[in-house]
Design an enzyme around this catalytic site. Sequence first.
Site, PDB file in Angstrom:
ATOM      1  N   HIS A 183     -18.898 -13.205 -50.508  1.00  0.00           N
ATOM      2  CA  HIS A 183     -19.776 -12.716 -51.584  1.00  0.00           C
ATOM      3  C   HIS A 183     -19.908 -11.207 -51.426  1.00  0.00           C
ATOM      4  CE1 HIS A 183     -20.820 -16.755 -52.737  1.00  0.00           C
ATOM      5  NE2 HIS A 183     -21.193 -17.035 -51.525  1.00  0.00           N
ATOM      6  N   GLU A 224     -20.902 -23.915 -50.383  1.00  0.00           N
ATOM      7  CA  GLU A 224     -21.114 -24.699 -49.149  1.00  0.00           C
ATOM      8  C   GLU A 224     -21.880 -25.984 -49.465  1.00  0.00           C
ATOM      9  OE1 GLU A 224     -22.948 -22.741 -45.651  1.00  0.00           O
ATOM     10  OE2 GLU A 224     -23.924 -24.661 -45.326  1.00  0.00           O
ATOM     11  N   THR A 275     -26.273 -23.658 -44.186  1.00  0.00           N
ATOM     12  CA  THR A 275     -26.322 -22.852 -42.956  1.00  0.00           C
ATOM     13  C   THR A 275     -27.010 -21.493 -43.107  1.00  0.00           C
ATOM     14  OG1 THR A 275     -24.146 -21.941 -43.444  1.00  0.00           O
ATOM     15  CG2 THR A 275     -24.219 -23.873 -41.991  1.00  0.00           C
ATOM     16  N   SER A 283     -24.692 -13.382 -52.264  1.00  0.00           N
ATOM     17  CA  SER A 283     -24.874 -13.796 -50.872  1.00  0.00           C
ATOM     18  C   SER A 283     -26.289 -14.337 -50.617  1.00  0.00           C
ATOM     19  CB  SER A 283     -24.602 -12.607 -49.944  1.00  0.00           C
ATOM     20  OG  SER A 283     -25.027 -12.929 -48.640  1.00  0.00           O
ATOM     21  N   ASN A 293     -27.552 -15.380 -47.618  1.00  0.00           N
ATOM     22  CA  ASN A 293     -28.153 -14.798 -46.416  1.00  0.00           C
ATOM     23  C   ASN A 293     -28.497 -13.340 -46.660  1.00  0.00           C
ATOM     24  OD1 ASN A 293     -26.141 -12.957 -44.810  1.00  0.00           O
ATOM     25  ND2 ASN A 293     -24.920 -14.607 -45.635  1.00  0.00           N
TER      26      ASN A 293
HETATM   27  S1  SF4 Z   1     -23.026 -17.814 -41.438  1.00  0.00           S
HETATM   28 FE1  SF4 Z   1     -22.552 -19.179 -39.723  1.00  0.00          FE
HETATM   29  S2  SF4 Z   1     -21.890 -21.065 -40.726  1.00  0.00           S
HETATM   30 FE2  SF4 Z   1     -21.785 -19.498 -42.284  1.00  0.00          FE
HETATM   31  S3  SF4 Z   1     -19.687 -18.741 -42.177  1.00  0.00           S
HETATM   32 FE3  SF4 Z   1     -20.911 -17.437 -40.839  1.00  0.00          FE
HETATM   33  S4  SF4 Z   1     -20.709 -18.347 -38.784  1.00  0.00           S
HETATM   34 FE4  SF4 Z   1     -20.075 -19.884 -40.289  1.00  0.00          FE
END
Ligand code: SF4
Length: 290
Positions: A40, A128, A165, A229, A231
């Site tokens: 992303h 995911e 995750t 993204s 995260n």
């Molecule tokens: S954040 Fe963690 S689970 Fe996701 S791609 Fe990166 S290492 Fe893998």
Amino acid sequence: MQIEIEARSGFCFGVKRAIEMAEAALRQGEELYCLGAIVHNEEETARLHQMGMEEATHRQLEALSGKPVLLRAHGEPPETYDRIQENDIQVIDGTCPVVRKLQKRVRKAFEERPEAQILIYGKKGHPEVVGLEGQTAFQAIVVGDDDGDLKKIDFQRAVVLFSQTTMSQEGFRDLAERIRQGMKEAGADPDHLLSVNDTICRQVSRRGPAIKEFAQKHDVIIFVSGLGSSNGRYLYGLCKEVNQRSFLVSSEKELKKEWFSGAQSAGISGATSTPLWQMERMAETIKELL
Ligand code: SF4
């Protein structure tokens, strides 16, 4: 002005691994198709496109018969693998090992706990999450941060809870607590019916406390992340929580001189899909701007 790039930022190992697989295939002069955007991050995607990688959609899979196709770190549902096999596609599987392990756990729960509802705390439609839903023949319930999502749960039945995750740990804990409460209110016993599996990647969760400390240390924070993204949004939110002068950008073109007015120091950080080279370029642009 002092400018620092957060030491823990840069690609997580899953994204790094998938990108290295793409680069290795491209170096051999092969044509290469990636199923969906590899990360992303528009700038990193553009860099790999320049090297020759093309992006393909799931609809185009049948047309890629005999060609090399990279699966990104997010993973894929089983049906994608079936279609790859049926069409004799050369697969380069960049699924992150952490995601693969999670997929196996979700599948196992689905197969061994037919009486339970499989819940995935995540963003509906995120690749995911689609890969995880696929492990349950798309019967898993996806629950996000929206209160309305709780209506999808039958609190009198067993629940096995997992997480995408890259979600926030606070959000996950909060959801588990709300399910526990819902069960109690429905007269059910959460100690027997609720199984909580914190499957948030430690590459993301460990960054939480460190990024807050980093954001507090600097007058201004420039957080670099592609718009898609998950995260990135989470980590940027943590910066903003402790430092109001935190700004989210996806390219150095978005930087504004006035953000740095009176500041003695600026910190640069990014999502797990933000390359270090982009943050270094960001630091150079800030220096030129001031
Ligand atoms: S954040 Fe963690 S689970 Fe996701 S791609 Fe990166 S290492 Fe893998």
